[in-house]
Design a protein around this motif. Structure first.
Motif, PDB file in Angstrom:
ATOM      1  N   VAL A   5      52.574  89.565 -20.488  1.00  0.00           N
ATOM      2  CA  VAL A   5      53.078  90.773 -21.155  1.00  0.00           C
ATOM      3  C   VAL A   5      54.040  90.330 -22.257  1.00  0.00           C
ATOM      4  O   VAL A   5      54.476  89.179 -22.269  1.00  0.00           O
ATOM      5  N   PRO A   6      54.386  91.226 -23.206  1.00  0.00           N
ATOM      6  CA  PRO A   6      55.261  90.811 -24.317  1.00  0.00           C
ATOM      7  C   PRO A   6      56.581  90.201 -23.825  1.00  0.00           C
ATOM      8  O   PRO A   6      57.121  90.630 -22.813  1.00  0.00           O
ATOM      9  N   VAL A   7      57.091  89.222 -24.579  1.00  0.00           N
ATOM     10  CA  VAL A   7      58.297  88.525 -24.138  1.00  0.00           C
ATOM     11  C   VAL A   7      59.573  89.185 -24.649  1.00  0.00           C
ATOM     12  O   VAL A   7      60.666  88.820 -24.225  1.00  0.00           O
ATOM     13  N   ASP A   8      59.465  90.129 -25.564  1.00  0.00           N
ATOM     14  CA  ASP A   8      60.682  90.814 -26.025  1.00  0.00           C
ATOM     15  C   ASP A   8      60.688  92.238 -25.487  1.00  0.00           C
ATOM     16  O   ASP A   8      59.635  92.874 -25.320  1.00  0.00           O
ATOM     17  N   PHE A   9      61.887  92.748 -25.231  1.00  0.00           N
ATOM     18  CA  PHE A   9      62.003  94.034 -24.536  1.00  0.00           C
ATOM     19  C   PHE A   9      61.427  95.193 -25.349  1.00  0.00           C
ATOM     20  O   PHE A   9      60.759  96.076 -24.794  1.00  0.00           O
ATOM     21  N   ALA A  10      61.666  95.178 -26.662  1.00  0.00           N
ATOM     22  CA  ALA A  10      61.219  96.322 -27.475  1.00  0.00           C
ATOM     23  C   ALA A  10      59.701  96.485 -27.390  1.00  0.00           C
ATOM     24  O   ALA A  10      59.189  97.590 -27.186  1.00  0.00           O
ATOM     25  N   THR A  11      58.967  95.383 -27.528  1.00  0.00           N
ATOM     26  CA  THR A  11      57.498  95.461 -27.459  1.00  0.00           C
ATOM     27  C   THR A  11      57.044  95.788 -26.048  1.00  0.00           C
ATOM     28  O   THR A  11      56.112  96.571 -25.838  1.00  0.00           O
ATOM     29  N   LEU A  12      57.733  95.192 -25.068  1.00  0.00           N
ATOM     30  CA  LEU A  12      57.407  95.456 -23.663  1.00  0.00           C
ATOM     31  C   LEU A  12      57.538  96.951 -23.361  1.00  0.00           C
ATOM     32  O   LEU A  12      56.638  97.565 -22.768  1.00  0.00           O
ATOM     33  N   GLU A  13      58.639  97.535 -23.793  1.00  0.00           N
ATOM     34  CA  GLU A  13      58.879  98.956 -23.505  1.00  0.00           C
ATOM     35  C   GLU A  13      57.848  99.833 -24.219  1.00  0.00           C
ATOM     36  O   GLU A  13      57.318 100.793 -23.653  1.00  0.00           O
ATOM     37  N   LYS A  14      57.548  99.461 -25.465  1.00  0.00           N
ATOM     38  CA  LYS A  14      56.557 100.233 -26.237  1.00  0.00           C
ATOM     39  C   LYS A  14      55.200 100.203 -25.536  1.00  0.00           C
ATOM     40  O   LYS A  14      54.522 101.219 -25.394  1.00  0.00           O
ATOM     41  N   ARG A  15      54.824  99.024 -25.047  1.00  0.00           N
ATOM     42  CA  ARG A  15      53.537  98.898 -24.358  1.00  0.00           C
ATOM     43  C   ARG A  15      53.534  99.687 -23.052  1.00  0.00           C
ATOM     44  O   ARG A  15      52.556 100.347 -22.706  1.00  0.00           O
ATOM     45  N   ALA A  16      54.661  99.636 -22.325  1.00  0.00           N
ATOM     46  CA  ALA A  16      54.745 100.375 -21.055  1.00  0.00           C
ATOM     47  C   ALA A  16      54.693 101.880 -21.327  1.00  0.00           C
ATOM     48  O   ALA A  16      54.063 102.636 -20.582  1.00  0.00           O
ATOM     49  N   GLY A 325      57.078  95.366 -16.578  1.00  0.00           N
ATOM     50  CA  GLY A 325      56.129  94.281 -16.297  1.00  0.00           C
ATOM     51  C   GLY A 325      55.164  94.663 -15.192  1.00  0.00           C
ATOM     52  O   GLY A 325      53.953  94.424 -15.278  1.00  0.00           O
ATOM     53  N   LEU A 326      55.696  95.303 -14.144  1.00  0.00           N
ATOM     54  CA  LEU A 326      54.836  95.767 -13.041  1.00  0.00           C
ATOM     55  C   LEU A 326      53.812  96.758 -13.559  1.00  0.00           C
ATOM     56  O   LEU A 326      52.634  96.727 -13.188  1.00  0.00           O
ATOM     57  N   ALA A 327      54.283  97.661 -14.418  1.00  0.00           N
ATOM     58  CA  ALA A 327      53.404  98.717 -14.932  1.00  0.00           C
ATOM     59  C   ALA A 327      52.265  98.115 -15.753  1.00  0.00           C
ATOM     60  O   ALA A 327      51.134  98.600 -15.710  1.00  0.00           O
ATOM     61  N   LEU A 328      52.559  97.058 -16.477  1.00  0.00           N
ATOM     62  CA  LEU A 328      51.541  96.488 -17.373  1.00  0.00           C
ATOM     63  C   LEU A 328      50.662  95.451 -16.692  1.00  0.00           C
ATOM     64  O   LEU A 328      49.516  95.262 -17.073  1.00  0.00           O
ATOM     65  N   GLY A 329      51.189  94.791 -15.681  1.00  0.00           N
ATOM     66  CA  GLY A 329      50.392  93.694 -15.112  1.00  0.00           C
ATOM     67  C   GLY A 329      50.666  93.411 -13.656  1.00  0.00           C
ATOM     68  O   GLY A 329      50.447  92.283 -13.198  1.00  0.00           O
ATOM     69  N   GLY A 330      51.161  94.394 -12.901  1.00  0.00           N
ATOM     70  CA  GLY A 330      51.404  94.182 -11.473  1.00  0.00           C
ATOM     71  C   GLY A 330      52.352  93.010 -11.232  1.00  0.00           C
ATOM     72  O   GLY A 330      53.262  92.757 -12.028  1.00  0.00           O
ATOM     73  N   ALA A 331      52.115  92.292 -10.142  1.00  0.00           N
ATOM     74  CA  ALA A 331      52.998  91.179  -9.775  1.00  0.00           C
ATOM     75  C   ALA A 331      53.061  90.138 -10.892  1.00  0.00           C
ATOM     76  O   ALA A 331      54.135  89.640 -11.242  1.00  0.00           O
ATOM     77  N   GLU A 332      51.897  89.832 -11.487  1.00  0.00           N
ATOM     78  CA  GLU A 332      51.858  88.835 -12.571  1.00  0.00           C
ATOM     79  C   GLU A 332      52.646  89.314 -13.776  1.00  0.00           C
ATOM     80  O   GLU A 332      53.313  88.532 -14.452  1.00  0.00           O
ATOM     81  N   GLY A 333      52.553  90.607 -14.066  1.00  0.00           N
ATOM     82  CA  GLY A 333      53.280  91.169 -15.209  1.00  0.00           C
ATOM     83  C   GLY A 333      54.783  91.076 -15.005  1.00  0.00           C
ATOM     84  O   GLY A 333      55.522  90.671 -15.912  1.00  0.00           O
ATOM     85  N   ALA A 334      55.238  91.422 -13.801  1.00  0.00           N
ATOM     86  CA  ALA A 334      56.674  91.332 -13.523  1.00  0.00           C
ATOM     87  C   ALA A 334      57.125  89.871 -13.535  1.00  0.00           C
ATOM     88  O   ALA A 334      58.195  89.543 -14.057  1.00  0.00           O
ATOM     89  N   ALA A 335      56.282  88.993 -12.976  1.00  0.00           N
ATOM     90  CA  ALA A 335      56.628  87.565 -12.969  1.00  0.00           C
ATOM     91  C   ALA A 335      56.722  87.047 -14.403  1.00  0.00           C
ATOM     92  O   ALA A 335      57.613  86.249 -14.733  1.00  0.00           O
ATOM     93  N   SER A 336      55.831  87.531 -15.256  1.00  0.00           N
ATOM     94  CA  SER A 336      55.833  87.093 -16.650  1.00  0.00           C
ATOM     95  C   SER A 336      57.134  87.513 -17.351  1.00  0.00           C
ATOM     96  O   SER A 336      57.740  86.734 -18.102  1.00  0.00           O
TER      97      SER A 336
END
Ligand code: FNR
Length: 368
Positions: A5-16, A325-336
């Motif tokens: 999932v995106p590594v910066d918060f702004a993009t992460l939030e936008k995607r979520a 992260g969970l929303a975008l990719g489950g456990a792997e997304g949150a781990a990322s």
């Protein structure tokens, strides 16, 4: 390897934002009132800055920290997020969060408001130590039962949240009558509890509406300092009080036996109008002396983590970012998400000449 999932918060939030159903998004993203405090929490990190040190060998960094006798690989932990179940489509987001903890070694503080019982959440955390967050019910016997179960399941600390005996004024949820916790599916720690079940005419599986009503009647004991001997006596595990921001409250909590102080304003979800949590951290740390201080509210990056450590936090909680992260990719997304935060923190220490967290604390941070 590309991050999940995106590594910066702004993009992460936008995607979520684009991915989540509206009621889930407003629940996780929303805060109190006009969200001034929530915005301040993140914005205030921008007026704290650090000074780099040169000619220090930082080819190896040690991010490890000690907390309640545990050696943790980094100061980062996952803050308690209730109703995490709904962050993933299978409604088992709590288990996915626990799996992310197992994958990364980042401890999870499991919330009382969970869609899977705390025993199952603990089992998914693997070898990574976990903490249990207690919303203290009005029924003391039920509180004690939850704590006994957390002890038996292997949690390493009890974190009592003080700021939420009642839910704050959250317009996004109020405008849409959106209260995910009242759908019952997140009350599994109660529904699975022998004390809670013994108070019901019919088991929750047969009469979920009555069980939800019983939960609403029992949620949220009004705690005062007079309850501290009872809270302290409930467990031999380290006892942490979450939501403490005033130095006088810090001293009182420690006098009455708290093992840790958790400086947080609940991410601006409870009281609007409060100043940014990071601005309260220095006063809390000073009053706490040698008692460890945990911190959250506004952590969006590895840089934020290091700033919080520089201001004296022993452990730093990540909240909304791992939910996205969970929303975008489950456990792997949150781990990322967690790995990105850790990688940025590690790299920042490398280039800033801070080989250890002690060096970070010694360097400190200044108000700019
Ligand atoms: C929370 N928080 C929280 N705290 C707690 O003690 N028990 C809980 O069940 C919850 N539930 C919860 C749900 C959601 C959706 C959020 C976003 C937050 C507060 C949490 O532990 C932490 O204090 C904040 O998340 C920190 O703010 P940021 O950094 O996430 O904005």
């Amino acid at each position: 390897i590309l991050p999940t999932v995106p590594v910066d918060f702004a993009t992460l939030e936008k995607r979520a934002q684009a991915a989540l159903p509206p009621h889930v998004l407003s629940y996780v993203q929303g805060g109190c009132g006009d969200e001034w405090t929530q915005d301040q929490n993140a914005a205030a990190f921008r007026h704290w800055g650090m000074v780099p040190r040169m000619m220090v060998d930082c080819t190896r960094r040690d991010l490890s920290t000690e907390l309640f006798g545990l050696k943790l690989p980094s100061p980062v932990f996952m803050a308690p997020i209730g109703v995490t179940g709904i962050m993933t489509q299978d409604l088992h987001g709590d288990l996915a969060a626990a799996k992310a903890s197992a994958l990364t070694g980042v401890p999870l503080c499991a919330s009382t408001l969970s869609n899977d019982p705390l025993e199952k959440v603990a089992a998914e955390q693997g070898d990574t130590p976990g903490f249990f967050q207690l919303y203290t019910p009005r029924n003391k016997e039920l509180a004690e039962s939850l704590v006994r179960r957390a002890e038996a399941a292997g949690y390493k600390a009890i974190i009592v949240t003080l700021d939420t005996w009642v839910t704050g004024w959250r317009p996004r949820d109020l405008n849409t009558a959106n209260f995910p916790q009242l759908r019952g599916a997140v009350l599994m720690n109660y529904f699975s509890d022998p004390v809670f079940r013994s108070g019901l005419a019919k088991p929750p599986e047969q009469d979920p509406v009555a069980a939800i009503q019983a939960w609403a009647a029992v949620f949220g004991k009004v705690l005062t300092w007079d309850d501290m001997p009872w809270l302290r006596g409930m467990t031999k595990l380290p006892l942490v009080l979450k939501g403490i921001c005033h130095p006088d409250d810090v001293r009182r909590a420690i006098d009455l036996g708290a093992d840790g102080i958790y400086c947080s304003n609940h991410g601006g979800r409870q009281a609007n109008g409060g100043i940014a949590a990071i601005d309260m951290l220095p006063g809390v740390v000073e009053a706490a002396g040698s008692t460890p201080v945990l911190f959250d509210s506004g952590i969006r990056s590895g840089t934020d983590v290091i700033k919080a450590v520089a201001l004296g936090a022993r452990a730093v909680g990540v909240g909304r970012p791992y939910s996205y992260g969970l929303a975008l990719g489950g456990a792997e997304g949150a781990a990322s998400v967690l790995r990105a935060i850790l990688a940025e923190a590690d790299l920042l220490m490398a280039v800033n000449g801070y080989p250890t967290l002690d060096a970070v604390r010694a360097a400190g941070a200044q108000r700019t």
